[in-house]
Design a protein around this motif. Sequence first.
Motif, PDB file in Angstrom:
ATOM      1  N   ASP A   1      -5.484   7.367  -9.168  1.00 60.67           N
ATOM      2  CA  ASP A   1      -6.182   8.439  -8.464  1.00 60.67           C
ATOM      3  C   ASP A   1      -5.852   9.773  -9.136  1.00 60.67           C
TER       4      ASP A   1
ATOM      5  N   ARG B   1       0.846  -1.191   0.000  1.00 56.74           N
ATOM      6  CA  ARG B   1       0.000   0.000   0.000  1.00 56.74           C
ATOM      7  C   ARG B   1       0.876   1.234   0.000  1.00 56.74           C
TER       8      ARG B   1
ATOM      9  N   GLY C   1      -3.824   3.778  -0.644  1.00 55.93           N
ATOM     10  CA  GLY C   1      -4.426   2.609  -1.279  1.00 55.93           C
ATOM     11  C   GLY C   1      -3.373   1.690  -1.844  1.00 55.93           C
TER      12      GLY C   1
ATOM     13  N   SER D   1      -3.906  10.632  -0.696  1.00 57.66           N
ATOM     14  CA  SER D   1      -4.526   9.355  -1.059  1.00 57.66           C
ATOM     15  C   SER D   1      -3.806   8.223  -0.354  1.00 57.66           C
TER      16      SER D   1
ATOM     17  N   ASP E   1      -2.281   0.074  -7.626  1.00 56.32           N
ATOM     18  CA  ASP E   1      -3.195   0.434  -8.711  1.00 56.32           C
ATOM     19  C   ASP E   1      -4.131   1.563  -8.312  1.00 56.32           C
ATOM     20  N   GLU E   2      -4.622   1.531  -7.087  1.00 62.35           N
ATOM     21  CA  GLU E   2      -5.527   2.595  -6.640  1.00 62.35           C
ATOM     22  C   GLU E   2      -4.837   3.949  -6.636  1.00 62.35           C
TER      23      GLU E   2
END
Length: 259
Positions: free
Chosen positions: A244, A223, A236, A234, A239-240
């Motif tokens: 973003d 993460r 995550g 952000s 990929d997140e």
Amino acid sequence: MNATTDLLRVDAVKKSYGPIQVLHGVSMSVARGEVFAIIGPNGAGKTTMFKVMTGEVASNGGTIHFDGRDVTRMPAYERVRQGFGRTFQVARVFRDFTVLDNVIVAVEARRRHTGEAVGSWRNCAPSADIRDEAMSLLADVKLDALADGAARFLSHGDKKRLEFVIALAGRPSILMLDEPTAGMSPSDRSDIAKLVSRTRKERGITVVMTEHDMDVVFGLADRIMVMNYGEVVSTGTVDEVRNDPKVREVYLGKEMVSA
């Protein structure tokens, strides 16, 4: 806090230097066994966040829990005894000690704290098993051949490896790595990334790192938290975070996201 999952939890931490507020109520949690990366542009507050989490500087607000304990006001050396290991952007080693003695000091410090045998106080030399443990740690990062040389003569990459080994000698449950590949050649960066990955797998150590090399971050992290101007943009998975739009705007850019 769920002590079975989160090893480190930071809640609403603030830090100011005089009138300048560097951290604006930052919160994050790190699960046991994961690699958690903190990224962001220069001046985002990443290093200050590291200093607060490891006890190098005190926060002005918020709380920090480690392994179920409130360590918010605990000094850095006590956090090391609780299970923190730390490296720095510029490697901190005992330059005039030999490479081996750098590690022996760390091994002896851990053993004295945990009540393990360190040998007779009358003997100025380290015991054979302490020396063997230190040599084994050096061999694991291919520094054993340089054990008898002064640390000042090591290359930049080898100083970073030595500092990594010194941190491991304390048998931490969490490794805090501040820019572990800073100033390294591409081959050295790759070697350090492999070392971090292998250490995490073999020792089950949780890793929190700051890093500017996105290839290293994307290759290691489970993460990622993105900071900007002392705030969280952000958090995550890889990929997140890559997808973003706020992260693309403040840090990664279109080229990095599509790479």
